[in-house]
Design a protein around this motif. Structure first.
Motif, mmCIF file in Angstrom:
data_model
loop_
_atom_site.group_PDB
_atom_site.id
_atom_site.type_symbol
_atom_site.label_atom_id
_atom_site.label_comp_id
_atom_site.label_asym_id
_atom_site.label_seq_id
_atom_site.Cartn_x
_atom_site.Cartn_y
_atom_site.Cartn_z
ATOM 1 N N PHE A 62 47.016 31.012 32.579
ATOM 2 C CA PHE A 62 46.506 29.569 32.983
ATOM 3 C C PHE A 62 46.584 29.160 31.961
ATOM 4 O O PHE A 62 45.513 27.810 32.211
ATOM 5 C CB PHE A 62 45.353 30.031 33.523
ATOM 6 N N GLY A 63 46.410 29.012 30.767
ATOM 7 C CA GLY A 63 45.969 28.738 29.925
ATOM 8 C C GLY A 63 44.482 28.773 29.721
ATOM 9 O O GLY A 63 44.016 27.832 28.306
ATOM 10 N N ALA A 64 43.710 29.949 30.051
ATOM 11 C CA ALA A 64 42.548 29.859 28.956
ATOM 12 C C ALA A 64 42.148 30.495 27.851
ATOM 13 O O ALA A 64 41.143 29.577 27.301
ATOM 14 C CB ALA A 64 41.670 30.870 29.790
ATOM 15 N N PHE A 65 42.979 31.403 27.250
ATOM 16 C CA PHE A 65 43.378 31.546 25.773
ATOM 17 C C PHE A 65 44.652 31.636 25.457
ATOM 18 O O PHE A 65 45.536 32.117 26.616
ATOM 19 C CB PHE A 65 42.139 33.288 25.663
ATOM 20 N N ALA A 96 42.113 30.004 42.644
ATOM 21 C CA ALA A 96 43.338 29.771 41.391
ATOM 22 C C ALA A 96 44.824 28.845 42.106
ATOM 23 O O ALA A 96 44.810 28.204 41.133
ATOM 24 C CB ALA A 96 43.245 30.875 41.040
ATOM 25 N N GLY A 97 45.062 29.442 43.142
ATOM 26 C CA GLY A 97 46.201 28.655 43.388
ATOM 27 C C GLY A 97 46.013 27.153 43.927
ATOM 28 O O GLY A 97 46.715 26.437 43.524
ATOM 29 N N VAL A 98 45.200 26.760 44.741
ATOM 30 C CA VAL A 98 44.562 25.601 44.895
ATOM 31 C C VAL A 98 44.244 25.088 43.090
ATOM 32 O O VAL A 98 45.004 23.714 43.151
ATOM 33 C CB VAL A 98 43.526 25.153 45.535
ATOM 34 N N MET A 134 53.372 32.186 37.606
ATOM 35 C CA MET A 134 53.686 33.649 37.162
ATOM 36 C C MET A 134 51.792 34.221 37.348
ATOM 37 O O MET A 134 51.990 35.075 37.793
ATOM 38 C CB MET A 134 54.477 33.628 36.249
ATOM 39 N N GLY A 135 50.857 33.478 36.921
ATOM 40 C CA GLY A 135 49.656 33.826 36.404
ATOM 41 C C GLY A 135 49.108 34.523 37.919
ATOM 42 O O GLY A 135 48.255 34.623 38.320
ATOM 43 N N LEU A 136 49.488 33.777 38.989
ATOM 44 C CA LEU A 136 48.655 33.409 40.257
ATOM 45 C C LEU A 136 49.242 34.914 41.029
ATOM 46 O O LEU A 136 48.598 35.782 41.559
ATOM 47 C CB LEU A 136 49.173 32.476 41.249
ATOM 48 N N VAL A 137 50.581 35.098 40.368
ATOM 49 C CA VAL A 137 51.069 36.015 41.169
ATOM 50 C C VAL A 137 50.254 37.428 40.554
ATOM 51 O O VAL A 137 50.165 38.213 40.807
ATOM 52 C CB VAL A 137 52.732 36.555 41.123
ATOM 53 N N VAL A 138 50.163 37.146 39.215
ATOM 54 C CA VAL A 138 49.771 38.389 38.517
ATOM 55 C C VAL A 138 48.261 38.470 38.976
ATOM 56 O O VAL A 138 47.438 39.081 39.544
ATOM 57 C CB VAL A 138 49.163 37.785 37.180
#
Length: 582
Positions: A281-284, A413-415, A382-386
């Motif tokens: 998601f880009g948090a780190f 998170a999907g929103v 892909m982050g949402l699937v994980v």
């Protein structure tokens, strides 16, 4: 004539009664046939029963030499909690190196019976004494997952016992209708893994490296034939890396099954995948140390087929920050299956999917579209699937309210990923925003369910499995001593529901029996209900209450003396009649 008719009826009734007496309760030792045949441990269960794959294990006890076990045959179905199961006969091939004399094999399995009255027994371990000469040496052959053409009764009659040599001739197993389904399932699983590999090649850790990598190995500008050959060698190097991972993961499967069902494994794995999702998601950023990354990439002078193969080998570590979540999910599934050849095949196919773009660029010197917003959204998807995998992985080991809360987080998170509150233009943008708003509605509903389950209040209509999971809201949990004291004070009996987390029939009892209104009314008027997990939480009560299968329902008086017991899943009317002593 009338006397003859009376005599025949008497004989018929006597035979019926004898047959009923000759059909004792299922015995997990006596009624699971365990033999060794033609290099395989063979377990057979009667009709109406099955074996769970999660607890299947074969190990060698002492003595010289080593034993390799597997591959396990594909499961034929799933039970109510999603665990793979086998019916009829299961063949587990083994091979040995350096074995001498009699070899003792410890075989662990878990049987369950089905239908009304069905129960699950705790994992059972039995031993087999096998001559070392009967255990083949060398590589294991792939064993067909198809069922034998003969029935389990016929097979029991003709099988050699533990230390006896196998029959000289035996008909070749014939395919059954289940075999095409299993073959089709394998094709679909490999297709999904191939698509996952293609998706992994589009992640920001891999996609920008494709043209650079092709230039390093000299695949661009040297003609299509040379470009294709160099690209194929590079993909082969990738396949070696990932196939090795698949084999190592599958080899852990023999000891992995039971542990993989425990919270001690599931919770840390889910936390790890949640961290992977936040990274996507880009948090780190998760990245290799710069010095190691530069050393792996080299100085750009790796030309030719050797350089292409070496670059393929190191592309795995280089792409780990983005491919790690995807490959990790595949590896967990491989380890749980424990099938070595299938694990290697799945990761080999994953590498082929990941190499499609490398092959296209190396062969045709195709220009790739530039990175941009589409690549960022793909990474977040892909982050949402994980993240969804992390929530699903702990669904059976967390409280109900926390399960709802986790899925609320996934939906929110999907929103954000699909941009519910972003400006949208064009048909694709409008569809994306509409899907995001749908996820927002689901998140709100799941949030309400979280509050309801945590506080024990009703804010929305109940139905189906959600209502069934809340039927134990008024039951005591694990405190038998407190239930007996309460029963003495209120002059009631104690109704004890004995369960285990891995017991599918226990879940069925929760969903189909306890929610019955008539049964609930009787319990509220006459009994103090309590649920006890004697498998994990109150092991001290298992021997005291003489628990040998799950579920077991007990009726105790206020002094703790057993009045009656009933085993397995039962319909509401059966339980109610049993409670009333009918």
């Amino acid at each position: 004539m009338r006397s003859l008719k009376t005599l025949l009826m008497s004989l018929l009734l006597a035979l019926t009664a004898w047959a009923q007496r000759a059909d004792p309760a299922f015995d997990p030792v006596k009624q699971v046939d365990l033999t060794f045949q033609k290099g395989a441990v063979v377990l057979t269960v009667p009709p109406g029963a099955h074996l769970k794959a999660a607890f299947m294990e074969v190990v060698k006890k002492g003595g010289p030499g080593t034993l390799q076990v597997g591959p396990l045959p594909p499961t034929q179905a799933k039970d109510e909690i999603g665990d793979g199961i086998w019916h009829d006969t299961v063949r587990i091939p083994v091979r040995g190196e350096g074995l001498r004399g009699p070899v003792t094999l410890a075989v662990t399995y878990q049987p369950c019976t089905e239908g009304e009255g069905g129960v699950c027994f705790p994992p059972t371990t039995r031993t087999l004494e096998v001559k070392a000469s009967e255990i083949p040496a060398g590589a294991l052959a792939v064993v067909s997952p198809e069922k034998p053409a003969v029935s389990s009764v016929e097979e029991k009659a003709g099988e050699a016992k533990v230390a006896a040599p196998a029959p000289a001739a035996s008909p070749t197993p014939a395919p059954t209708p289940a075999a095409p389904q299993e073959h089709s399932g394998l094709i679909w699983s490999l297709l999904l893994v191939f698509l996952a590999g293609m998706g992994a090649s589009l992640t920001p850790c891999v996609y920008p490296m494709i043209p650079i990598t092709m230039a390093i190995v000299g695949a661009k500008g040297g003609g299509k034939a040379r470009g294709f050959a160099l690209s194929a060698v590079l993909v082969l190097g990738m396949a070696v890396t990932y196939t090795t991972l698949g084999v190592l993961a599958a080899k852990s499967g023999a000891a992995f099954g039971a542990f993989a069902q425990k919270p001690a494994f599931l919770v840390p794995v889910s936390l790890l995948f949640a961290a992977f999702a936040l990274s996507l998601f880009g948090a780190f950023e998760i990245a290799l140390p710069p010095g190691l990354a530069m050393k792996l990439q080299g100085d750009g002078s790796r030309k030719g087929f050797g350089g292409a193969f070496l670059m393929g080998l190191v592309l795995g570590p280089l792409s780990a920050p983005c491919v790690g979540p995807v490959i990790g999910a595949v590896l967990v599934g491989i380890a749980q299956q424990g099938v070595v050849w299938l694990g290697g095949l799945q990761l080999f196919v994953f590498a082929l999917g990941m190499g499609v773009l490398f092959m296209a660029v190396g062969t045709f010197s195709a220009g790739l579209p530039k990175s941009g917003e589409w690549l960022t959204r793909f990474k977040q998807g892909m982050g949402l699937v994980v993240l969804g995998f992390a929530a699903w992985n702990v669904r059976l080991v967390v409280p109900g309210w926390l399960n709802f809360a986790l899925w609320t987080g996934v939906m929110l998170a999907g929103v954000a990923v699909f941009g519910a509150f972003e400006a949208a233009s064009g048909l694709v943008g409008q569809l994306r925003k509409g899907f995001a708003l749908l996820l927002l509605a689901l998140a709100l509903l799941l949030g309400v369910r979280t509050v309801e389950t945590f506080l024990g209040v009703d804010l929305l209509p109940k139905g189906g499995a959600v209502a069934a999971k809340e039927e134990h809201a008024g039951w005591l949990e694990q405190d038998l001593e407190g239930a007996l004291a309460k029963a003495q004070a209120e002059h009631k009996v104690v109704l004890v529901d004995i369960y285990a987390d891995w017991c599918a029939q226990c879940k069925e009892l929760d969903e189909k029996t306890w929610p019955d209104p008539a049964l609930k009314a009787w319990i509220a008027q006459h009994a103090i209900p309590i649920r006890i997990d004697t498998d994990a939480k109150r092991k001290d009560l298992a021997a005291k209450l003489q628990i040998r299968s799950y579920p077991t329902v007990l009726l105790l008086d206020a002094e703790g003396r057993e009045l009656r017991r009933i085993l397995g899943f039962q319909k509401p009317e059966t339980i109610k009649a049993w409670l009333e002593g009918k």
